[in-house]
Motif scaffolding. Structure first.
Motif, PDB file in Angstrom:
ATOM      1  N   TRP A   1       0.875  -1.174   0.000  1.00 10.54           N
ATOM      2  CA  TRP A   1       0.000   0.000   0.000  1.00 10.54           C
ATOM      3  C   TRP A   1       0.910   1.221   0.000  1.00 10.54           C
ATOM      4  O   TRP A   1       1.707   1.418   0.920  1.00 10.54           O
TER       5      TRP A   1
ATOM      6  N   GLY B   1       1.874   0.446   4.107  1.00 10.37           N
ATOM      7  CA  GLY B   1       1.591  -0.837   4.736  1.00 10.37           C
ATOM      8  C   GLY B   1       1.765  -1.990   3.766  1.00 10.37           C
ATOM      9  O   GLY B   1       1.936  -1.790   2.565  1.00 10.37           O
TER      10      GLY B   1
ATOM     11  N   TYR C   1       0.642  -6.496   3.188  1.00 10.15           N
ATOM     12  CA  TYR C   1      -0.076  -7.701   3.588  1.00 10.15           C
ATOM     13  C   TYR C   1       0.673  -8.875   2.971  1.00 10.15           C
ATOM     14  O   TYR C   1       0.882  -8.903   1.750  1.00 10.15           O
TER      15      TYR C   1
ATOM     16  N   TYR D   1     -12.739  -2.113  -0.510  1.00  7.88           N
ATOM     17  CA  TYR D   1     -12.124  -3.433  -0.380  1.00  7.88           C
ATOM     18  C   TYR D   1     -11.082  -3.651  -1.471  1.00  7.88           C
ATOM     19  O   TYR D   1     -11.204  -3.120  -2.576  1.00  7.88           O
TER      20      TYR D   1
ATOM     21  N   LYS E   1      -9.450  -5.213   3.582  1.00  8.78           N
ATOM     22  CA  LYS E   1     -10.118  -3.937   3.857  1.00  8.78           C
ATOM     23  C   LYS E   1      -9.042  -2.891   4.051  1.00  8.78           C
ATOM     24  O   LYS E   1      -8.118  -3.067   4.844  1.00  8.78           O
ATOM     25  N   LYS E   2      -9.181  -1.780   3.335  1.00 10.19           N
ATOM     26  CA  LYS E   2      -8.221  -0.684   3.508  1.00 10.19           C
ATOM     27  C   LYS E   2      -8.367  -0.124   4.915  1.00 10.19           C
ATOM     28  O   LYS E   2      -9.468   0.152   5.362  1.00 10.19           O
ATOM     29  N   PRO E   3      -7.245   0.028   5.649  1.00  8.49           N
ATOM     30  CA  PRO E   3      -7.317   0.536   7.025  1.00  8.49           C
ATOM     31  C   PRO E   3      -7.840   1.973   7.097  1.00  8.49           C
ATOM     32  O   PRO E   3      -7.772   2.706   6.174  1.00  8.49           O
TER      33      PRO E   3
END
Length: 81
Positions: free
Chosen positions: A34, A47, A49, A65, A79-81
Motif C-alpha cells: 500500500w 503498509g 499484507y 475493499y 479492507k483498507k485501514p
C-alpha cells in the motif's frame, strides 16, 4: 510520457489498482503493498499484507475493499485501514 516518480518493490510488481492518493500493488511472493502517492514523484510505503503461501498476481480496489488473486491460496479480500 515522461517518468515522474518510481518505487522499487521487493518482489515483482504484477498489477496495480488506485484509489485517490493510494496505490495498491500485487507484488508477487511479497504480497500486497500500500503506497501513498500524494506526491507522485515520491511514493511512500504505508503498509503491507503478506498472508499465506500464494503469489499476489492481480489486484482490484472497489468500494473500500481490495480483491487479490493469490495463486494457490485463491482470492483474498482485504479492507483498507
Amino acid at each position: 510520457p515522461k517518468l515522474q516518480g518510481r518505487y522499487d518493490t521487493t518482489g515483482e510488481a504484477k498489477d496495480v489498482t488506485i484509489s485517490g492518493d493510494n496505490i495498491f500493488v500485487a507484488d508477487g511472493s511479497y504480497g500486497v503493498l500500500w503506497l501513498d502517492i500524494t506526491d507522485p514523484k515520491s511514493p511512500v510505503l504505508k503498509g503491507t499484507y503478506t498472508g499465506g503461501t500464494g503469489f499476489a498476481d492481480k489486484i482490484l480496489y472497489l468500494s473500500g475493499y481490495i480483491y487479490v488473486s493469490y495463486g494457490s491460496d485463491g482470492i483474498k479480500v482485504l479492507k483498507k485501514p
